[in-house]
Design a protein around this motif. Structure first.
Motif, PDB file in Angstrom:
ATOM      1  N   TYR A  64      34.705  27.250  28.840  1.00  0.00           N
ATOM      2  CA  TYR A  64      35.049  27.931  30.164  1.00  0.00           C
ATOM      3  C   TYR A  64      34.589  27.176  31.280  1.00  0.00           C
ATOM      4  CZ  TYR A  64      33.997  31.447  33.876  1.00  0.00           C
ATOM      5  OH  TYR A  64      33.608  32.182  35.087  1.00  0.00           O
ATOM      6  N   ASN A  82      31.159  33.046  36.106  1.00  0.00           N
ATOM      7  CA  ASN A  82      30.671  34.235  35.868  1.00  0.00           C
ATOM      8  C   ASN A  82      29.702  34.053  34.552  1.00  0.00           C
ATOM      9  OD1 ASN A  82      32.363  35.779  37.511  1.00  0.00           O
ATOM     10  ND2 ASN A  82      34.083  35.571  36.396  1.00  0.00           N
ATOM     11  N   GLU A  90      28.027  40.799  45.332  1.00  0.00           N
ATOM     12  CA  GLU A  90      28.094  41.772  46.411  1.00  0.00           C
ATOM     13  C   GLU A  90      27.368  42.896  46.280  1.00  0.00           C
ATOM     14  OE1 GLU A  90      32.324  43.905  45.753  1.00  0.00           O
ATOM     15  OE2 GLU A  90      31.695  45.453  47.113  1.00  0.00           O
ATOM     16  N   TYR A 138      43.500  34.986  35.472  1.00  0.00           N
ATOM     17  CA  TYR A 138      44.294  36.042  34.940  1.00  0.00           C
ATOM     18  C   TYR A 138      44.557  35.889  33.464  1.00  0.00           C
ATOM     19  CZ  TYR A 138      44.390  36.577  39.918  1.00  0.00           C
ATOM     20  OH  TYR A 138      44.033  36.690  41.067  1.00  0.00           O
ATOM     21  N   TYR A 148      44.946  40.272  31.087  1.00  0.00           N
ATOM     22  CA  TYR A 148      43.929  40.532  32.154  1.00  0.00           C
ATOM     23  C   TYR A 148      44.228  42.009  32.700  1.00  0.00           C
ATOM     24  CZ  TYR A 148      40.606  38.994  35.524  1.00  0.00           C
ATOM     25  OH  TYR A 148      39.560  39.061  36.518  1.00  0.00           O
TER      26      TYR A 148
HETATM   27  N1  EPU Z   1      34.019  41.883  41.750  1.00  0.00           N
HETATM   28  C1  EPU Z   1      33.402  42.667  42.572  1.00  0.00           C
HETATM   29  N2  EPU Z   1      33.290  42.130  43.867  1.00  0.00           N
HETATM   30  C2  EPU Z   1      33.716  40.975  44.503  1.00  0.00           C
HETATM   31  C3  EPU Z   1      34.480  40.241  43.457  1.00  0.00           C
HETATM   32  C4  EPU Z   1      34.757  40.511  42.187  1.00  0.00           C
HETATM   33  O1  EPU Z   1      32.842  43.723  42.518  1.00  0.00           O
HETATM   34  O2  EPU Z   1      33.551  40.683  45.793  1.00  0.00           O
HETATM   35  C5  EPU Z   1      34.247  42.522  40.467  1.00  0.00           C
HETATM   36  C6  EPU Z   1      35.348  43.660  40.161  1.00  0.00           C
HETATM   37  O3  EPU Z   1      34.808  44.550  39.461  1.00  0.00           O
HETATM   38  C7  EPU Z   1      36.374  42.692  39.693  1.00  0.00           C
HETATM   39  C8  EPU Z   1      35.468  41.755  38.895  1.00  0.00           C
HETATM   40  O4  EPU Z   1      34.362  41.571  39.608  1.00  0.00           O
HETATM   41  O5  EPU Z   1      37.014  43.603  38.701  1.00  0.00           O
HETATM   42  C9  EPU Z   1      36.443  40.508  38.441  1.00  0.00           C
HETATM   43  O6  EPU Z   1      37.108  40.096  39.669  1.00  0.00           O
HETATM   44  P1  EPU Z   1      38.307  39.057  39.840  1.00  0.00           P
HETATM   45  O7  EPU Z   1      39.416  39.643  39.033  1.00  0.00           O
HETATM   46  O8  EPU Z   1      38.474  38.613  41.208  1.00  0.00           O
HETATM   47  O9  EPU Z   1      37.905  37.748  39.028  1.00  0.00           O
HETATM   48  P2  EPU Z   1      36.627  36.830  38.905  1.00  0.00           P
HETATM   49  O10 EPU Z   1      35.862  36.926  37.686  1.00  0.00           O
HETATM   50  O11 EPU Z   1      35.792  37.180  40.231  1.00  0.00           O
HETATM   51  C10 EPU Z   1      37.601  34.990  38.025  1.00  0.00           C
HETATM   52  C11 EPU Z   1      37.692  33.435  38.134  1.00  0.00           C
HETATM   53  C12 EPU Z   1      39.015  33.212  39.241  1.00  0.00           C
HETATM   54  C13 EPU Z   1      40.195  33.579  38.989  1.00  0.00           C
HETATM   55  C14 EPU Z   1      40.063  35.235  38.828  1.00  0.00           C
HETATM   56  C15 EPU Z   1      41.277  35.913  38.112  1.00  0.00           C
HETATM   57  C16 EPU Z   1      35.630  32.392  37.643  1.00  0.00           C
HETATM   58  C17 EPU Z   1      34.544  31.768  38.082  1.00  0.00           C
HETATM   59  N3  EPU Z   1      36.559  32.799  38.565  1.00  0.00           N
HETATM   60  O12 EPU Z   1      37.212  35.427  39.171  1.00  0.00           O
HETATM   61  O13 EPU Z   1      39.057  31.702  39.646  1.00  0.00           O
HETATM   62  O14 EPU Z   1      41.069  33.475  40.043  1.00  0.00           O
HETATM   63  O15 EPU Z   1      38.887  35.455  37.640  1.00  0.00           O
HETATM   64  O16 EPU Z   1      41.360  35.621  36.928  1.00  0.00           O
HETATM   65  O17 EPU Z   1      35.925  32.725  36.342  1.00  0.00           O
HETATM   66  C18 EPU Z   1      38.404  29.669  40.589  1.00  0.00           C
HETATM   67  O18 EPU Z   1      37.986  29.440  39.458  1.00  0.00           O
HETATM   68  O19 EPU Z   1      38.174  29.169  41.470  1.00  0.00           O
HETATM   69  C19 EPU Z   1      38.791  31.042  40.761  1.00  0.00           C
HETATM   70  C20 EPU Z   1      39.388  31.600  41.620  1.00  0.00           C
END
Ligand code: EPU
Length: 337
Positions: free
Chosen positions: A162, A242, A278, A129, A194
């Motif tokens: 990162y 990411n 996805e 976040y 965020y």
């Molecule tokens: N999205 C999809 N499909 C999905 C998942 C995500 O389309 O199944 C897209 C959506 O557009 C969404 C964007 O990806 O807006 C970002 O998704 P989300 O906010 O869930 O965050 P993330 O980038 O997928 C990262 C961290 C998480 C953390 C979240 C929230 C990494 C590798 N992961 O996920 O960290 O909780 O942001 O800040 O950077 C972890 O490191 O174990 C972890 C859970």
């Protein structure tokens, strides 16, 4: 000190994989750790935290160390509101965050409910976040594994990036974290950079009345909606990082996929791996007893009894498809052993 031979790691990895190690040692003080270090010479060894970012694909033929160094101590409470707080590496991360919020020490709210322990959080630079723990780290206190001498790393020396640091990369396995000192604040300034979090705050009409405790609750609620409950489903959170691509790659993809989410970051454009996975059709799909989580495609889970090898095979299948479709190589966030 607890010392076991031929030990099951089932309770020490969040994927819930039943791997074993030759020896497992848990120490509870810096002195105990120092006494242990000479026994590691010439032996294969590694240090783990709560095992929330590990995938064992087989038994570990060596010694695994775990810290049970606990305790939280305020080192300095400055008139300007800055507070230096030192925590033992074996403290549960979310327990520590909860303690800080309750004690009026702010700055870690966005990192609520991240599984794991204090020591590993500083090695791996946990983030969520819009916040990364590196922003709040003052000093990482370690012992040198070779000499047993104390070495303190100031934040700048840790070369945080990162989900990475010098302790995870260049100096991997050379220093053991004993404590971490954080620079927190008596003044609560919500970090709502965020977009998804800011939207939740707005949707609940919290705005001006937002407290740290409420923000923490909100982060916990949002995480629970998207991520599997560790008590029920084995996973290691995000399995992949990411990817950050260059402008040319981004332009090519954006033209082909106009709805693709992206964030401009230093060094290029970050594309959410969850979106890529996805789009590749893997969300909710299984391979053996391993599955891509149906609410967040970045997370791979153990549906029950999966071996580490099964999870690894799923991760390879996902990577192959993402590479084939988008030309992007996903890098694992999880350490595969
Ligand atoms: N999205 C999809 N499909 C999905 C998942 C995500 O389309 O199944 C897209 C959506 O557009 C969404 C964007 O990806 O807006 C970002 O998704 P989300 O906010 O869930 O965050 P993330 O980038 O997928 C990262 C961290 C998480 C953390 C979240 C929230 C990494 C590798 N992961 O996920 O960290 O909780 O942001 O800040 O950077 C972890 O490191 O174990 C972890 C859970």
């Amino acid at each position: 000190m607890r010392d076991f031979q031929d030990y099951s790691l089932l309770k020490h990895n969040s994927f819930g994989v039943d791997a074993r190690c030759h020896r497992f040692v848990e120490y509870s003080s810096t002195d105990e750790l120092r006494a242990l270090l000479p026994q590691l010479r010439g032996v294969r060894w590694m240090h783990i935290g709560a095992g929330c970012n590990l995938l064992f694909t087989g038994d570990y033929d060596g010694t695994i160390l775990h810290s049970a160094i606990r305790g939280v101590e305020v080192l300095e409470d400055a008139p300007d509101g800055t507070v230096l707080v030192r925590a033992g590496a074996g403290e549960d991360w979310d327990g520590f965050v909860g303690y800080c919020v309750g004690a009026g020490l702010y700055g870690l709210e966005n990192l609520s409910l991240i599984p794991g322990e204090v020591g590993a959080s500083a090695v791996q630079n946990i983030g969520a976040y819009g916040s990364e723990v590196a922003q709040r780290i003052e000093t990482v206190h370690t012992l040198c594994a070779a000499t047993g001498e104390v070495r303190d790393f100031a934040r700048e020396e840790c070369r945080y990036g990162y989900r990475t640091s010098i302790l995870k990369e260049e100096l991997r396995g050379q220093y053991v974290v004993t404590h971490v000192t954080y620079r927190l604040s008596r003044h609560f300034v919500p970090d709502l950079g965020y977009a998804a979090l800011a939207r939740e705050v707005e949707a609940r009409g919290l705005g001006a009345g937002l407290t740290a405790a409420r923000l923490r609750e909100l982060v916990i609620e949002v995480r629970r909606q998207k991520l599997p409950d560790p008590a029920e489903t084995g996973s290691a959170g995000s399995f992949f990082m990411n990817p950050v691509v260059d402008e040319a790659t981004y332009a090519r993809l954006a033209a082909a996929y106009p709805g693709m989410p992206f964030y401009r970051v230093a060094g290029g454009v970050k594309i959410p791996a969850g979106w890529l996975i996805e789009q590749a059709g893997w969300k909710g799909r299984s391979l053996g007893r391993a599955r891509v989580w149906h609410r967040q495609a970045l997370v791979l889970v153990n549906t029950g009894g999966a071996t580490g090898e099964e999870v690894r095979r799923l991760s390879e299948a996902v990577r192959d498809d993402v590479r084939g479709r988008f030309g992007i190589d996903l890098r694992c966030e999880v350490n595969i052993l």
